[in-house]
Design a protein around this motif. Structure first.
Motif, PDB file in Angstrom:
ATOM      1  N   ILE A 144       0.714  -1.113   0.096  1.00  0.00           N
ATOM      2  CA  ILE A 144      -0.094   0.089  -0.015  1.00  0.00           C
ATOM      3  C   ILE A 144       0.882   1.315  -0.101  1.00  0.00           C
ATOM      4  O   ILE A 144       1.498   1.405   0.804  1.00  0.00           O
ATOM      5  CB  ILE A 144      -0.984   0.176   1.060  1.00  0.00           C
ATOM      6  N   LEU A 145       0.782   2.356  -1.080  1.00  0.00           N
ATOM      7  CA  LEU A 145       1.480   3.379  -1.104  1.00  0.00           C
ATOM      8  C   LEU A 145       0.845   4.332  -0.365  1.00  0.00           C
ATOM      9  O   LEU A 145      -0.601   4.600  -0.448  1.00  0.00           O
ATOM     10  CB  LEU A 145       1.576   3.770  -2.559  1.00  0.00           C
ATOM     11  N   VAL A 146       1.174   4.996   0.760  1.00  0.00           N
ATOM     12  CA  VAL A 146       0.916   6.000   1.380  1.00  0.00           C
ATOM     13  C   VAL A 146       1.293   7.455   0.968  1.00  0.00           C
ATOM     14  O   VAL A 146       2.751   7.751   1.417  1.00  0.00           O
ATOM     15  CB  VAL A 146       1.138   5.606   2.980  1.00  0.00           C
ATOM     16  N   VAL A 147       0.550   8.219   0.523  1.00  0.00           N
ATOM     17  CA  VAL A 147       1.265   9.626  -0.172  1.00  0.00           C
ATOM     18  C   VAL A 147       0.660  10.651   0.901  1.00  0.00           C
ATOM     19  O   VAL A 147      -0.680  11.016   0.410  1.00  0.00           O
ATOM     20  CB  VAL A 147       0.801   9.730  -1.543  1.00  0.00           C
ATOM     21  N   GLU A 148       1.511  11.046   1.399  1.00  0.00           N
ATOM     22  CA  GLU A 148       0.720  12.113   2.500  1.00  0.00           C
ATOM     23  C   GLU A 148       2.210  12.978   2.998  1.00  0.00           C
ATOM     24  O   GLU A 148       3.090  12.422   3.240  1.00  0.00           O
ATOM     25  CB  GLU A 148       0.280  11.303   3.945  1.00  0.00           C
ATOM     26  N   ASP A 149       2.082  14.363   2.912  1.00  0.00           N
ATOM     27  CA  ASP A 149       2.849  15.289   3.098  1.00  0.00           C
ATOM     28  C   ASP A 149       3.306  15.534   4.751  1.00  0.00           C
ATOM     29  O   ASP A 149       4.280  16.031   5.076  1.00  0.00           O
ATOM     30  CB  ASP A 149       2.893  16.566   2.477  1.00  0.00           C
ATOM     31  N   ASP A 150       2.099  15.206   5.415  1.00  0.00           N
ATOM     32  CA  ASP A 150       2.172  15.370   7.086  1.00  0.00           C
ATOM     33  C   ASP A 150       2.896  14.015   7.347  1.00  0.00           C
ATOM     34  O   ASP A 150       2.488  13.012   7.362  1.00  0.00           O
ATOM     35  CB  ASP A 150       0.818  15.543   7.593  1.00  0.00           C
ATOM     36  N   ALA A 151       4.252  14.143   8.094  1.00  0.00           N
ATOM     37  CA  ALA A 151       4.949  13.217   8.553  1.00  0.00           C
ATOM     38  C   ALA A 151       4.464  12.305   9.574  1.00  0.00           C
ATOM     39  O   ALA A 151       4.416  11.150   9.680  1.00  0.00           O
ATOM     40  CB  ALA A 151       6.359  13.567   9.048  1.00  0.00           C
ATOM     41  N   SER A 152       3.853  13.156  10.653  1.00  0.00           N
ATOM     42  CA  SER A 152       3.157  12.280  11.769  1.00  0.00           C
ATOM     43  C   SER A 152       1.853  11.432  11.139  1.00  0.00           C
ATOM     44  O   SER A 152       1.791  10.376  11.503  1.00  0.00           O
ATOM     45  CB  SER A 152       2.528  13.302  12.673  1.00  0.00           C
ATOM     46  N   ALA A 153       0.947  12.234  10.451  1.00  0.00           N
ATOM     47  CA  ALA A 153      -0.176  11.555   9.731  1.00  0.00           C
ATOM     48  C   ALA A 153       0.141  10.273   8.859  1.00  0.00           C
ATOM     49  O   ALA A 153      -0.391   9.117   9.074  1.00  0.00           O
ATOM     50  CB  ALA A 153      -0.980  12.194   8.947  1.00  0.00           C
ATOM     51  N   ARG A 154       1.291  10.521   8.118  1.00  0.00           N
ATOM     52  CA  ARG A 154       1.818   9.378   7.232  1.00  0.00           C
ATOM     53  C   ARG A 154       2.601   8.107   8.174  1.00  0.00           C
ATOM     54  O   ARG A 154       2.093   7.215   7.752  1.00  0.00           O
ATOM     55  CB  ARG A 154       3.318   9.843   6.595  1.00  0.00           C
ATOM     56  N   LEU A 155       3.317   8.480   9.045  1.00  0.00           N
ATOM     57  CA  LEU A 155       3.713   7.460   9.886  1.00  0.00           C
ATOM     58  C   LEU A 155       2.631   6.378  10.749  1.00  0.00           C
ATOM     59  O   LEU A 155       2.460   5.355  10.877  1.00  0.00           O
ATOM     60  CB  LEU A 155       4.416   8.256  11.104  1.00  0.00           C
ATOM     61  N   LEU A 156       1.554   7.367  11.409  1.00  0.00           N
ATOM     62  CA  LEU A 156       0.521   6.655  11.789  1.00  0.00           C
ATOM     63  C   LEU A 156      -0.291   5.946  11.028  1.00  0.00           C
ATOM     64  O   LEU A 156      -0.769   4.594  11.199  1.00  0.00           O
ATOM     65  CB  LEU A 156      -0.667   7.882  12.423  1.00  0.00           C
ATOM     66  N   MET A 157      -0.406   6.166   9.804  1.00  0.00           N
ATOM     67  CA  MET A 157      -1.336   5.550   8.618  1.00  0.00           C
ATOM     68  C   MET A 157      -0.624   4.217   8.469  1.00  0.00           C
ATOM     69  O   MET A 157      -1.023   3.250   8.170  1.00  0.00           O
ATOM     70  CB  MET A 157      -1.499   6.381   7.551  1.00  0.00           C
ATOM     71  N   CYS A 158       0.928   4.346   8.212  1.00  0.00           N
ATOM     72  CA  CYS A 158       1.695   3.448   7.875  1.00  0.00           C
ATOM     73  C   CYS A 158       1.815   2.251   9.017  1.00  0.00           C
ATOM     74  O   CYS A 158       1.702   0.816   8.709  1.00  0.00           O
ATOM     75  CB  CYS A 158       3.086   3.649   7.646  1.00  0.00           C
ATOM     76  N   GLU A 159       1.597   2.677  10.477  1.00  0.00           N
ATOM     77  CA  GLU A 159       1.536   1.687  11.333  1.00  0.00           C
ATOM     78  C   GLU A 159       0.125   0.784  11.327  1.00  0.00           C
ATOM     79  O   GLU A 159       0.061  -0.301  11.687  1.00  0.00           O
ATOM     80  CB  GLU A 159       1.728   2.469  12.790  1.00  0.00           C
ATOM     81  N   VAL A 160      -0.932   1.667  11.251  1.00  0.00           N
ATOM     82  CA  VAL A 160      -2.203   1.033  11.032  1.00  0.00           C
ATOM     83  C   VAL A 160      -2.222  -0.123  10.011  1.00  0.00           C
ATOM     84  O   VAL A 160      -2.837  -1.251  10.042  1.00  0.00           O
ATOM     85  CB  VAL A 160      -3.379   2.141  10.715  1.00  0.00           C
ATOM     86  N   LEU A 161      -1.546   0.285   8.804  1.00  0.00           N
ATOM     87  CA  LEU A 161      -2.077  -0.807   7.657  1.00  0.00           C
ATOM     88  C   LEU A 161      -0.719  -1.935   8.011  1.00  0.00           C
ATOM     89  O   LEU A 161      -1.376  -3.116   7.868  1.00  0.00           O
ATOM     90  CB  LEU A 161      -1.102   0.076   6.598  1.00  0.00           C
ATOM     91  N   ARG A 162       0.145  -1.518   8.700  1.00  0.00           N
ATOM     92  CA  ARG A 162       1.272  -2.820   9.031  1.00  0.00           C
ATOM     93  C   ARG A 162       0.594  -3.554  10.080  1.00  0.00           C
ATOM     94  O   ARG A 162       0.590  -4.712   9.831  1.00  0.00           O
ATOM     95  CB  ARG A 162       2.710  -2.117   9.400  1.00  0.00           C
ATOM     96  N   GLY A 163      -0.142  -2.882  11.090  1.00  0.00           N
ATOM     97  CA  GLY A 163      -0.836  -3.774  11.963  1.00  0.00           C
ATOM     98  C   GLY A 163      -1.890  -4.615  11.279  1.00  0.00           C
ATOM     99  O   GLY A 163      -2.404  -5.663  11.889  1.00  0.00           O
TER     100      GLY A 163
END
Length: 228
Positions: free
Chosen positions: A4-23
Motif C-alpha cells: 500500500i502506497l501512502v502519499v501524505e506530506d504530513d510526517a506524523s499522519a503518514r507514520l500513523l497511517m503506515c503503522e495502522v496498515l502494518r498492523g
C-alpha cells in the motif's frame, strides 16, 4: 501481502497511517508527495494508493491524473480535509476510486481498502462473484440460480458498481458522475429508471438486493448481510 502506497506530506499522519496498515497485515510504502510516490512506483509493485489531496510539488489530483493518463488502473483512495461536493467531484474526475474525509476513521479506512482490493481483483479477472451470482464484465451478463440475464452496458456498470461496494451508500449524483458523461443531460430520474429495471430483473435473486435510502441514494446489499 499487499503493498500500500501512502502519499501524505504530513510526517506524523503518514507514520500513523503506515503503522495502522502494518498492523492490519499490509506492507506500507510512504511518500511525501506525488512525485516521490511516482518514484516509489518505479521500483516497487504497488497494489493500492492512499493519497492526500493537498501536497507540495504534485498534489493528489495531479498524481491520480498522471496514473490514469498512463493507463494505470491502480486503486486510489483519496484522503483530504476538503469536504465540498465540488472537491469530491474534482477527485472523481481525476480518477480516484474512493474518497475519505479527514480525520480518518482507521477502521473505516481498512474496510474501504478491503473493498477496493476486492473490486480491483474482480476487475482484473473481469468478473465479480456475489454468493452464487456471477457478473461477467466482458459480456455484460449476470448468471445466477435463475439463469443468465443479458444487460445493457449502463445497467451492468450500475449493478457492478453497487455490488462491488456492498452496504455503501452512493448518491444519485455520484452514480451519474461516475457512469455517465458529466456533461450529458442525464438527470437523477435516469438513475431511478435504471435501478427500477435492475430490481425487476433480479427481484428473485437470492444473493443481493438494491436498497433505496430515501432522500440520499442507493446501496447494494448482500442478502446474508441484510438478514444478519
Amino acid at each position: 501481502m499487499f503493498n500500500i502506497l501512502v502519499v501524505e506530506d504530513d510526517a506524523s499522519a503518514r507514520l500513523l497511517m503506515c503503522e495502522v496498515l502494518r498492523g492490519a497485515g499490509y506492507t506500507p510504502w510512504p511518500a511525501g508527495d506525488g512525485l516521490e510516490a511516482l518514484e516509489v512506483m518505479d521500483h516497487q509493485q504497488i497494489d493500492l494508493a492512499i493519497v492526500d489531496v493537498m501536497m507540495p510539488r504534485m498534489d493528489g489530483y495531479a498524481f491520480t491524473r498522471t496514473l490514469r493518463e498512463g493507463n494505470s488502473d491502480l486503486p486510489v483512495l483519496m484522503v483530504t480535509a476538503r469536504v465540498t461536493q465540488e472537491d469530491k467531484r474534482k477527485g472523481f474526475q481525476s480518477g480516484t476510486d474512493d474518497y475519505m474525509v479527514k480525520p480518518v476513521d482507521e477502521e473505516e479506512m481498512l474496510w474501504r481498502i478491503t473493498a477496493l482490493l476486492r473490486r480491483y481483483r474482480s476487475a482484473t479477472e473481469h468478473r465479480l462473484t456475489v454468493g452464487s451470482t456471477v457478473l461477467d464484465y466482458n459480456a455484460f451478463q449476470v448468471t445466477g440460480p435463475g439463469g443468465t440475464e443479458q444487460l445493457t452496458a449502463k445497467e451492468f456498470l450500475l449493478l457492478y458498481k453497487l455490488l462491488s461496494y456492498p452496504s455503501t451508500l452512493f448518491t444519485k449524483r455520484q452514480l451519474i458522475d461516475e457512469l455517465w458523461n458529466m456533461d450529458s443531460d442525464v438527470d437523477e430520474h435516469t438513475v431511478e429508471v435504471y435501478v427500477s429495471r435492475l430490481r425487476e430483473k433480479f427481484r428473485d435473486n437470492p444473493d443481493f438486493e438494491l436498497r433505496t435510502i430515501r432522500g440520499f441514494g442507493y446501496m447494494g446489499m448482500l442478502k446474508e448481510e441484510s438478514h444478519a
